[in-house]
Motif scaffolding. Structure first.
Motif, mmCIF file in Angstrom:
data_model
loop_
_atom_site.group_PDB
_atom_site.id
_atom_site.type_symbol
_atom_site.label_atom_id
_atom_site.label_comp_id
_atom_site.label_asym_id
_atom_site.label_seq_id
_atom_site.Cartn_x
_atom_site.Cartn_y
_atom_site.Cartn_z
ATOM 1 N N LEU A 1 2.220 -7.934 -27.309
ATOM 2 C CA LEU A 1 1.829 -7.412 -25.994
ATOM 3 C C LEU A 1 1.003 -8.411 -25.198
ATOM 4 C CD1 LEU A 1 1.046 -3.735 -27.033
ATOM 5 C CD2 LEU A 1 3.040 -4.573 -25.749
ATOM 6 N N GLY A 2 0.158 -9.181 -25.855
ATOM 7 C CA GLY A 2 -0.613 -10.210 -25.160
ATOM 8 C C GLY A 2 0.299 -11.272 -24.576
ATOM 9 N N LYS A 3 1.289 -11.677 -25.356
ATOM 10 C CA LYS A 3 2.257 -12.660 -24.871
ATOM 11 C C LYS A 3 3.005 -12.100 -23.664
ATOM 12 C CE LYS A 3 6.395 -15.157 -26.240
ATOM 13 N NZ LYS A 3 7.438 -15.295 -27.235
ATOM 14 N N TRP A 4 3.447 -10.857 -23.754
ATOM 15 C CA TRP A 4 4.164 -10.246 -22.638
ATOM 16 C C TRP A 4 3.277 -10.124 -21.401
ATOM 17 C CZ3 TRP A 4 4.120 -4.826 -20.852
ATOM 18 C CH2 TRP A 4 5.042 -4.615 -19.823
ATOM 19 N N MET A 5 2.013 -9.741 -21.593
ATOM 20 C CA MET A 5 1.107 -9.627 -20.450
ATOM 21 C C MET A 5 0.956 -10.987 -19.763
ATOM 22 S SD MET A 5 -2.770 -8.057 -20.113
ATOM 23 C CE MET A 5 -3.456 -9.087 -21.397
ATOM 24 N N ILE A 6 0.813 -12.059 -20.536
ATOM 25 C CA ILE A 6 0.686 -13.390 -19.939
ATOM 26 C C ILE A 6 1.998 -13.797 -19.261
ATOM 27 C CG2 ILE A 6 0.190 -15.839 -20.363
ATOM 28 C CD1 ILE A 6 -2.246 -13.905 -20.453
ATOM 29 N N GLU A 7 3.136 -13.418 -19.817
ATOM 30 C CA GLU A 7 4.413 -13.657 -19.133
ATOM 31 C C GLU A 7 4.402 -13.008 -17.750
ATOM 32 O OE1 GLU A 7 7.579 -12.146 -21.589
ATOM 33 O OE2 GLU A 7 7.269 -13.687 -23.115
ATOM 34 N N CYS A 8 3.902 -11.783 -17.666
ATOM 35 C CA CYS A 8 3.819 -11.071 -16.391
ATOM 36 C C CYS A 8 2.858 -11.776 -15.439
ATOM 37 C CB CYS A 8 3.387 -9.619 -16.608
ATOM 38 S SG CYS A 8 4.557 -8.642 -17.586
ATOM 39 N N VAL A 9 1.711 -12.175 -15.947
ATOM 40 C CA VAL A 9 0.744 -12.910 -15.122
ATOM 41 C C VAL A 9 1.404 -14.158 -14.543
ATOM 42 C CG1 VAL A 9 -1.394 -14.266 -15.180
ATOM 43 C CG2 VAL A 9 -1.307 -12.046 -16.359
ATOM 44 N N MET A 10 2.040 -14.926 -15.401
ATOM 45 C CA MET A 10 2.630 -16.194 -14.966
ATOM 46 C C MET A 10 3.807 -15.993 -14.005
ATOM 47 S SD MET A 10 0.602 -18.286 -16.377
ATOM 48 C CE MET A 10 1.401 -19.861 -16.194
ATOM 49 N N ALA A 11 4.426 -14.812 -14.028
ATOM 50 C CA ALA A 11 5.565 -14.526 -13.154
ATOM 51 C C ALA A 11 5.144 -14.007 -11.775
ATOM 52 C CB ALA A 11 6.483 -13.491 -13.817
ATOM 53 N N HIS A 12 3.866 -13.698 -11.602
ATOM 54 C CA HIS A 12 3.429 -13.127 -10.323
ATOM 55 C C HIS A 12 3.742 -14.096 -9.183
ATOM 56 C CE1 HIS A 12 0.990 -11.433 -7.158
ATOM 57 N NE2 HIS A 12 0.890 -10.336 -7.896
ATOM 58 N N PRO A 13 4.341 -13.600 -8.095
ATOM 59 C CA PRO A 13 4.733 -14.485 -6.985
ATOM 60 C C PRO A 13 3.582 -15.283 -6.377
ATOM 61 C CG PRO A 13 5.645 -12.279 -6.672
ATOM 62 C CD PRO A 13 4.756 -12.222 -7.873
ATOM 63 N N ASP A 14 2.378 -14.728 -6.364
ATOM 64 C CA ASP A 14 1.235 -15.436 -5.773
ATOM 65 C C ASP A 14 0.747 -16.597 -6.617
ATOM 66 O OD1 ASP A 14 1.276 -13.751 -3.612
ATOM 67 O OD2 ASP A 14 -0.483 -12.581 -4.230
ATOM 68 N N LEU A 15 1.298 -16.739 -7.827
ATOM 69 C CA LEU A 15 0.855 -17.811 -8.722
ATOM 70 C C LEU A 15 1.908 -18.894 -8.896
ATOM 71 C CD1 LEU A 15 -0.883 -15.555 -11.388
ATOM 72 C CD2 LEU A 15 -1.946 -16.801 -9.487
ATOM 73 N N GLN A 16 2.932 -18.857 -8.080
ATOM 74 C CA GLN A 16 4.003 -19.848 -8.172
ATOM 75 C C GLN A 16 3.671 -21.056 -7.297
ATOM 76 O OE1 GLN A 16 6.186 -19.014 -10.633
ATOM 77 N NE2 GLN A 16 4.746 -17.283 -10.636
ATOM 78 N N GLY A 17 3.971 -22.246 -7.795
ATOM 79 C CA GLY A 17 3.804 -23.466 -7.020
ATOM 80 C C GLY A 17 2.385 -23.990 -6.912
ATOM 81 N N LEU A 18 1.467 -23.453 -7.697
ATOM 82 C CA LEU A 18 0.087 -23.937 -7.667
ATOM 83 C C LEU A 18 0.016 -25.340 -8.264
ATOM 84 C CD1 LEU A 18 -1.807 -20.768 -8.930
ATOM 85 C CD2 LEU A 18 -1.296 -21.410 -6.574
ATOM 86 N N ARG A 19 -0.924 -26.136 -7.785
ATOM 87 C CA ARG A 19 -1.098 -27.484 -8.350
ATOM 88 C C ARG A 19 -1.739 -27.449 -9.723
ATOM 89 N NH1 ARG A 19 -3.977 -29.878 -3.401
ATOM 90 N NH2 ARG A 19 -5.614 -29.889 -4.935
ATOM 91 N N ARG A 20 -2.612 -26.471 -9.969
ATOM 92 C CA ARG A 20 -3.336 -26.453 -11.241
ATOM 93 C C ARG A 20 -3.715 -25.032 -11.628
ATOM 94 N NH1 ARG A 20 -5.715 -30.754 -13.420
ATOM 95 N NH2 ARG A 20 -5.772 -31.762 -11.383
#
Length: 143
Positions: free
Chosen positions: A89-108
């Motif tokens: 579940l922790g892995k899946w939650m982080i997958e969801c976090v990383m998939a959020h549209p507002d977090l795409q294309g960040l430099r860091r």
């Protein structure tokens, strides 16, 4: 935003968060925030992109990204309740976090962990290539 997998759900709807569960874990269990005040936990969530992990109606996990949604994000306060750990579940939650549209294309993106390097390395996090450039200023813990 919301993601579902069977009986589990990850949501950014902060109105559905159980701050009793979040505060109890962060203040009593987490090594990084012992004694943190509930007001601080709620204020931090409201000024971040926060994610709640639920089993049915019960909150069982949490994570938040401190971000400007344009160039930078810092992952903080990630947890799954001990009785629900080990099921991915922790892995899946982080997958969801990383998939959020507002977090795409960040430099860091950054985070600090003492025990979850294996989890985060799956998502591209690694030790800083230039640790000599990283500085910090710590303040008093609010209790």
């Amino acid at each position: 935003m919301e993601w579902t997998r069977g009986e589990w759900r990850v949501t950014t709807d902060i109105a559905s968060f159980d701050f009793d569960v979040i505060h109890r874990y962060l203040s009593e269990v987490a090594y990084w925030s012992p004694g943190v005040a509930r007001e601080t936990v709620e204020r931090a969530a409201r000024h971040s992109l926060a994610f709640g992990l639920f089993e049915g109606a019960r909150q069982i996990g949490y994570a938040r990204m401190i971000t400007d949604t344009a160039t930078f994000a810092y992952l903080a306060d990630v947890f799954v309740l001990p009785e629900r750990q080990g099921a991915g579940l922790g892995k899946w939650m982080i997958e969801c976090v990383m998939a959020h549209p507002d977090l795409q294309g960040l430099r860091r993106m950054m985070l600090v962990t003492s025990d979850a390097h294996g989890l985060y390395s799956r998502f591209g996090f690694r030790a800083s290539a230039h640790p000599e450039r990283i500085m910090e200023k710590t303040g008093a813990r609010s209790a």
